[in-house]
Scaffold this motif. Structure first.
Motif, PDB file in Angstrom:
ATOM      1  N   GLY A  71       0.993-112.538  30.257  1.00 54.15           N
ATOM      2  CA  GLY A  71       1.193-111.340  29.448  1.00 54.15           C
ATOM      3  C   GLY A  71       0.344-111.303  28.199  1.00 54.15           C
ATOM      4  O   GLY A  71       0.217-110.259  27.568  1.00 54.15           O
ATOM      5  N   SER A  72      -0.267-112.428  27.837  1.00 52.33           N
ATOM      6  CA  SER A  72      -1.105-112.447  26.631  1.00 52.33           C
ATOM      7  C   SER A  72      -2.488-111.901  26.891  1.00 52.33           C
ATOM      8  O   SER A  72      -3.287-111.768  25.962  1.00 52.33           O
ATOM      9  CB  SER A  72      -1.191-113.881  26.086  1.00 52.33           C
ATOM     10  N   VAL A 388       9.453-121.507  35.074  1.00 48.39           N
ATOM     11  CA  VAL A 388       8.055-121.939  34.952  1.00 48.39           C
ATOM     12  C   VAL A 388       7.921-123.195  34.096  1.00 48.39           C
ATOM     13  O   VAL A 388       6.878-123.840  34.078  1.00 48.39           O
ATOM     14  CB  VAL A 388       7.150-120.824  34.348  1.00 48.39           C
TER      15      VAL A 388
HETATM   16  O1  LIG Z   1       1.686-116.060  25.412  1.00 52.85           O
HETATM   17  P1  LIG Z   1       1.926-117.473  25.834  1.00 52.85           P
HETATM   18  O2  LIG Z   1       3.024-118.125  25.094  1.00 52.85           O
HETATM   19  O3  LIG Z   1       0.643-118.261  25.827  1.00 52.85           O
HETATM   20  O4  LIG Z   1       2.426-117.435  27.379  1.00 52.85           O
HETATM   21  C1  LIG Z   1       1.544-116.970  28.373  1.00 52.85           C
HETATM   22  C2  LIG Z   1       2.331-116.659  29.613  1.00 52.85           C
HETATM   23  O5  LIG Z   1       2.972-117.846  30.134  1.00 52.85           O
HETATM   24  C3  LIG Z   1       4.324-117.529  30.508  1.00 52.85           C
HETATM   25  O6  LIG Z   1       5.188-118.042  29.509  1.00 52.85           O
HETATM   26  C4  LIG Z   1       4.684-118.155  31.838  1.00 52.85           C
HETATM   27  O7  LIG Z   1       4.253-119.473  31.879  1.00 52.85           O
HETATM   28  C5  LIG Z   1       4.382-116.029  30.562  1.00 52.85           C
HETATM   29  O8  LIG Z   1       5.690-115.526  30.441  1.00 52.85           O
HETATM   30  C6  LIG Z   1       3.475-115.648  29.415  1.00 52.85           C
HETATM   31  O9  LIG Z   1       3.033-114.296  29.495  1.00 52.85           O
END
Ligand SMILES: O=P(O)(O)OC[C@H]1O[C@](O)(CO)[C@@H](O)[C@@H]1O
Length: 408
Positions: A71-72, A388
């Motif tokens: 999502g990032s 996860v």
């Molecule tokens: O934005 P972060 O904390 O790097 O996480 C990246 C992605 O990894 C996850 O936590 C899953 O591992 C997702 O929910 C998230 O979008």
């Protein structure tokens, strides 16, 4: 702006109008609205943010590099490849594939780049390592004239940003990563990429008006959510998202995480399967038409293609045909819709005027609300992803064993 046609999901297939009325979607609607009103989850609040200046960094750099996972970065890619598909100034470092990452970093001038390091937790392995790789490349420059912006709330990357006095933007804690495209996560890089971020939010706000409607037939997010929930219960737990335009490919990738990571819990959840029309008619249509009856198809189609041209060709009967290129793909989508419906395969259709900032804002917000409603129907926590974490712990242990100099 966006229209939603659901008739082919009730006229054929295993779900009827009565089934819809048999679902207590009113309670699901109320529970989600309560969560949104009380700030338990904040993905609606952020679309009403009026102060966008904090996202507007100097966008005169030749290259925009975005480093992140899930999502990032997927929301930014969805909108960039949809809206700016004809530019090529964006570089997305979104994996731990050394060939992809090094092919980018060995090619671009980091001095003429703005670099976004995006991680809500600040501890995501791939993002951390990719940041250190960029730091190593920058260290070899005589002087670094680019710009580095961290979008993070915590963890190792927050500490690194503070230590180096990098620009830091934060993400509201009550917005999960896969729902964060309308925060700094998406809007800051997209501004640098020349996207009209106010139009993205305008589209989301227009969709929010529809999503607040308790009349399910006027609320596309609620209705599509209930239809997919019911079809899951009837054994059709694969949601094929078939966009009839290549520039929505990464919108599909963003949907994949939003749906899969939000609803895949306690042995429940629907499986997103992405398709691009018309090309996947030549790879997966056989499966959709005559394979297991475990799929419902969602067509996503633009009324207007931003590039188009008249074409004259001879058909298979040697007859001359003169039409627009877009007529070809529109006929293909319509033919596929008719063939699937004739075969009893349920399908719905989302039509947007054209692929632009407002349409993407509306479409992505619709899916955020749809998943929010579905999470209430399944009565699960839509906004975490506990399963996860196990893999991450194992991976960090394995990484320690990779240390080449034994500095344990
Ligand atoms: O934005 P972060 O904390 O790097 O996480 C990246 C992605 O990894 C996850 O936590 C899953 O591992 C997702 O929910 C998230 O979008």
């Amino acid at each position: 702006m966006l229209s939603y046609d659901y008739e082919n999901a009730l006229r054929v297939g295993e779900v009827s109008f009565e089934d819809i009325n048999g679902v207590d979607f009113t309670s699901a609607y109320s529970r989600l609205m309560e969560k949104l009103d009380n700030g338990v989850v904040g993905f609606r609040d952020v679309i009403y943010n009026e102060n966008l200046d904090e996202y507007k960094f100097f966008n005169g750099y030749k290259n925009v590099v975005v480093v992140g996972m899930g999502g990032s970065i997927l929301g930014t890619m969805a909108i960039y490849y949809a809206v700016s598909a004809f530019k090529n100034n964006a570089y997305f470092i979104d994996n731990s594939d050394p060939e992809k990452t090094l092919s980018i970093l060995n090619k671009i001038d980091l001095n003429d780049s703005i670099i976004y390091i995006v991680s809500k937790s600040g501890n995501t392995l791939e993002t951390l390592v990719n940041y250190y790789l960029i730091k190593k490349k920058i260290g070899k420059l005589n002087s670094f004239k680019g710009k580095i912006v961290f979008i993070t709330n915590d963890g190792k990357l927050k500490r690194e940003a503070e230590k180096n006095n990098y620009e830091i933007l934060s993400i509201p804690e009550n917005v999960p990563g896969r729902f964060s495209v309308f925060t700094a996560v998406g809007l800051a890089p997209l501004y640098s990429l020349g996207t009209d971020i106010s139009k993205i939010l305008k589209g989301a706000r227009e969709m929010d008006k529809l999503c607040r409607n308790e009349d399910i037939l006027k609320n596309p997010a609620l209705l599509n959510g209930v239809i997919h929930y019911l079809y899951d219960k009837k054994g059709r737990d694969i949601s094929v998202i078939m966009s009839y335009i290549e520039s929505l490919r990464y919108f599909g990738e963003w949907c994949k995480q939003l749906i899969g990571e939000s609803l895949g819990k306690r042995g429940e959840g629907i499986t997103p399967l992405l398709s691009i029309g018309a090309k996947d008619q030549h790879s997966l249509l056989q499966l959709y038409m005559d394979g297991k009856k475990d799929k419902i198809i969602t067509f996503i189609v633009p009324k207007k293609y931003r590039l188009d041209e008249e074409i004259v060709f001879e058909d298979i009967d040697d007859k001359e045909v003169c039409c627009m290129l877009s007529d070809i793909i529109k006929c293909e989508q319509e033919a596929t819709e008719i063939a699937l419906t004739n075969n009893g395969i349920p399908n719905v259709k989302i039509t947007i005027d054209e692929v632009n900032e407002e349409a993407l804002g509306a479409l992505m917000y619709m899916y955020e609300m749809q998943v929010g409603f579905m999470g209430e129907l399944y009565n699960l926590n839509t906004y975490n992803q506990p399963a996860v974490e196990g893999e991450k712990k194992i991976c960090w242990e394995l990484i320690k064993k990779c240390d080449r100099y034994g500095s344990k």
